[in-house]
Design an enzyme around this catalytic site. Structure first.
Site, short mmCIF file in Angstrom:
data_model
loop_
_atom_site.label_atom_id
_atom_site.label_comp_id
_atom_site.label_asym_id
_atom_site.label_seq_id
_atom_site.Cartn_x
_atom_site.Cartn_y
_atom_site.Cartn_z
N ASP A 26 -102.44 109.55 88.09
CA ASP A 26 -102.45 109.94 89.50
C ASP A 26 -103.20 111.26 89.68
O ASP A 26 -103.34 112.04 88.72
CB ASP A 26 -101.01 110.15 90.01
N1 URA Z 1 -96.83 107.24 85.84
C1 URA Z 1 -96.98 107.83 87.04
O1 URA Z 1 -96.09 107.77 87.87
N2 URA Z 1 -98.11 108.51 87.28
C2 URA Z 1 -99.11 108.63 86.39
O2 URA Z 1 -100.13 109.27 86.66
C3 URA Z 1 -98.94 108.01 85.13
C4 URA Z 1 -97.79 107.31 84.88
#
Ligand code: URA
Length: 240
Positions: free
Chosen positions: A105
């Site tokens: 993310d």
């Molecule tokens: N899980 C998440 O919630 N976000 C990420 O970026 C990676 C794994």
């Protein structure tokens, strides 16, 4: 290798810059399968024989495997039509045609792999491949035995159950705590959604390991090549 425009093919072959290659094509110095081509937009495929001044263009098809320590604020995509900062900005100069393996993310930090090897991408992202992914998260509370149990049992996310996962408390900080989480898939926002299911908000998230590949002390925003040993430990390169 995929199909591509002639000037790009020539540039990959080390002839000259794409702009210069367009000039060379226009000068009538290039043949494709023995026929002179003067149109730079011509699309060629790996089976075509491209010659410049009668000499064959050899494409180096070097496979590249990169590990990046992604900082927060960059989105995981190859290109963004809204001109936001992308992870590709951070691996410029690492090689042509790279793309991320999986995603993090925008606000997540840590270990992100890149490659130009489609087989490696498939190998690492295939659902049958249960490679561990380890994260450190800061959450607004403290986990209990019940949280651990729920992580083991799995959560219904995106229409299927997550594989058994693990969560441990690392340390406490006021009303928050740092936890370590190990999952085996890469569903969208998986860690945050699992934590949310248990009533926690994720205040910080960082991936520190994929299989046996560790982020280690790679500085934030920097990348390095994976070693042969690391590729082997992922089960991708056969032992010599
Ligand atoms: N899980 C998440 O919630 N976000 C990420 O970026 C990676 C794994």
């Amino acid at each position: 290798m995929e199909k591509m425009r002639l000037q790009k093919y020539m540039a990959y072959g080390g002839i000259a810059s794409r702009r210069k290659c367009e000039e060379i094509i226009a000068q009538g110095r290039v043949t494709v399968n023995g026929v002179t081509v003067t149109e730079p937009g011509t699309v060629v495929s790996p089976d075509d024989v491209v010659k410049v001044d009668g000499k064959a263009v050899a494409i180096k098809n070097e496979k590249i495997y990169i590990i990046l320590n992604k900082p927060s604020g960059y989105i995981t995509t190859v290109s963004d039509d809204r001109n936001r900062k992308t992870v590709m900005d951070l691996v410029k100069g690492a090689g042509e045609r790279l793309y991320p393996v999986g995603r993090l993310d925008k606000d997540t930090e840590g270990l992100l792999l890149f490659t130009n090897d489609g087989d490696f991408h498939l190998y690492m992202t295939h659902p049958s491949k249960e490679v561990d992914k380890e994260y450190i998260a800061k959450i607004d509370g403290r986990i209990t035995e019940e949280t651990k149990k729920r992580f083991k049992q799995g959560f219904h996310i995106d229409g299927s159950m997550t594989a058994p996962a693990e969560i441990f408390e690392d340390s406490q900080q006021g009303d928050s705590s740092f936890v370590r989480i190990i999952i085996h898939e890469g569903k969208k926002r998986q860690v945050k959604r699992m934590l949310q299911e248990c009533g926690f908000r994720t205040l910080y998230l960082k991936r520190i390991r994929i299989g046996s590949v560790l982020l280690g002390d790679l500085p934030k925003g920097k990348w390095r090549h994976l070693t042969k040993q690391e590729l082997r430990s992922l089960g991708y390169l056969k032992k010599e």
